[in-house]
Design an enzyme around this catalytic site. Sequence first.
Site, mmCIF file in Angstrom:
data_model
loop_
_atom_site.group_PDB
_atom_site.id
_atom_site.type_symbol
_atom_site.label_atom_id
_atom_site.label_comp_id
_atom_site.label_asym_id
_atom_site.label_seq_id
_atom_site.Cartn_x
_atom_site.Cartn_y
_atom_site.Cartn_z
ATOM 1 N N TYR A 1 17.130 130.844 41.955
ATOM 2 C CA TYR A 1 18.056 131.686 42.719
ATOM 3 C C TYR A 1 17.548 132.063 44.114
ATOM 4 O O TYR A 1 18.285 132.664 44.896
ATOM 5 C CB TYR A 1 18.346 132.980 41.944
ATOM 6 C CG TYR A 1 18.986 132.742 40.607
ATOM 7 C CD1 TYR A 1 20.318 132.348 40.515
ATOM 8 C CD2 TYR A 1 18.261 132.895 39.427
ATOM 9 C CE1 TYR A 1 20.911 132.116 39.279
ATOM 10 C CE2 TYR A 1 18.848 132.667 38.185
ATOM 11 C CZ TYR A 1 20.171 132.275 38.123
ATOM 12 O OH TYR A 1 20.758 132.050 36.908
ATOM 13 N N HIS B 1 23.423 135.296 46.828
ATOM 14 C CA HIS B 1 23.287 136.583 46.127
ATOM 15 C C HIS B 1 21.934 137.239 46.416
ATOM 16 O O HIS B 1 21.757 138.420 46.152
ATOM 17 C CB HIS B 1 23.457 136.353 44.627
ATOM 18 C CG HIS B 1 24.338 137.348 43.931
ATOM 19 N ND1 HIS B 1 25.174 138.226 44.587
ATOM 20 C CD2 HIS B 1 24.520 137.601 42.601
ATOM 21 C CE1 HIS B 1 25.826 138.962 43.693
ATOM 22 N NE2 HIS B 1 25.438 138.608 42.485
ATOM 23 N N ASN C 1 22.673 142.255 37.671
ATOM 24 C CA ASN C 1 23.499 143.256 36.982
ATOM 25 C C ASN C 1 22.674 144.346 36.303
ATOM 26 O O ASN C 1 23.232 145.301 35.783
ATOM 27 C CB ASN C 1 24.450 142.587 35.982
ATOM 28 C CG ASN C 1 23.720 141.816 34.905
ATOM 29 O OD1 ASN C 1 22.544 141.491 35.042
ATOM 30 N ND2 ASN C 1 24.426 141.506 33.843
ATOM 31 N N ASN D 1 28.060 143.755 40.880
ATOM 32 C CA ASN D 1 27.452 144.241 39.638
ATOM 33 C C ASN D 1 26.110 144.928 39.843
ATOM 34 O O ASN D 1 25.749 145.826 39.082
ATOM 35 C CB ASN D 1 27.323 143.102 38.623
ATOM 36 C CG ASN D 1 28.671 142.685 38.086
ATOM 37 O OD1 ASN D 1 29.574 143.505 37.955
ATOM 38 N ND2 ASN D 1 28.826 141.408 37.801
ATOM 39 N N PHE E 1 17.651 140.797 36.448
ATOM 40 C CA PHE E 1 18.800 140.107 37.020
ATOM 41 C C PHE E 1 19.678 141.130 37.732
ATOM 42 O O PHE E 1 19.599 142.332 37.486
ATOM 43 C CB PHE E 1 19.565 139.320 35.943
ATOM 44 C CG PHE E 1 18.907 138.000 35.653
ATOM 45 C CD1 PHE E 1 19.147 136.901 36.464
ATOM 46 C CD2 PHE E 1 18.006 137.882 34.616
ATOM 47 C CE1 PHE E 1 18.510 135.695 36.237
ATOM 48 C CE2 PHE E 1 17.362 136.679 34.370
ATOM 49 C CZ PHE E 1 17.610 135.583 35.187
#
EC number: 3.1.1.29
Length: 194
Positions: A17, A22, A70, A116, A68
């Site tokens: 990631y 994000h 969220n 989130n 993560f």
Amino acid sequence: MSEIKLIVGLGNPGEKYADTRHNAGEWLIERLARRFNVSLNPESKFFGKTARTLVNGKEVRLLVPTTFMNLSGKAVGALASFYRIKPEEILVIHDELDLPAGTAKLKQGGGHGGHNGLKDIVAQLGNNNNFYRLRIGIGHPGHRDLVAGYVLNKPSPADRDALEKVLDEATDCVEIIFKDGMIKATNRLNSFKI
């Protein structure tokens, strides 16, 4: 107006990631760590990587949650509680679908806008949304069904170039918060155009 004591950069952990849209919040924290000449080190009790620095004589903590996205509130809540940092003393840096790449905005409070990471932070701070946000524009894919794939992919070369420019400006503006105040930093960043 409260002083910022904690700056949080949101992202997802792991190489997979690292370069995705994000993770724009984490990119800015990494730039700030370089600017302030500090290293982000894993801190298990805060569920993230942290650093402590002095900016214009004021103690500031940097945090990148290693949860993560969220579950970002777990890290923010743990560190804020331990150091008795109030929501209005926190600046959260995150990606923003509703702003085009190459733009960024500073503001205090507001909703989570479907993000989130923000949703979890608000919940972990006792449903208090009074923290500051630095929203880094990543653009929108055009339809809500495409959002999940879009934020978890790398930006196009043109968008990456625009993001690099706004991240440079945002790094300067975070420093301005501590030298000249939030209003000056907000006016400068919110009017930035590439």
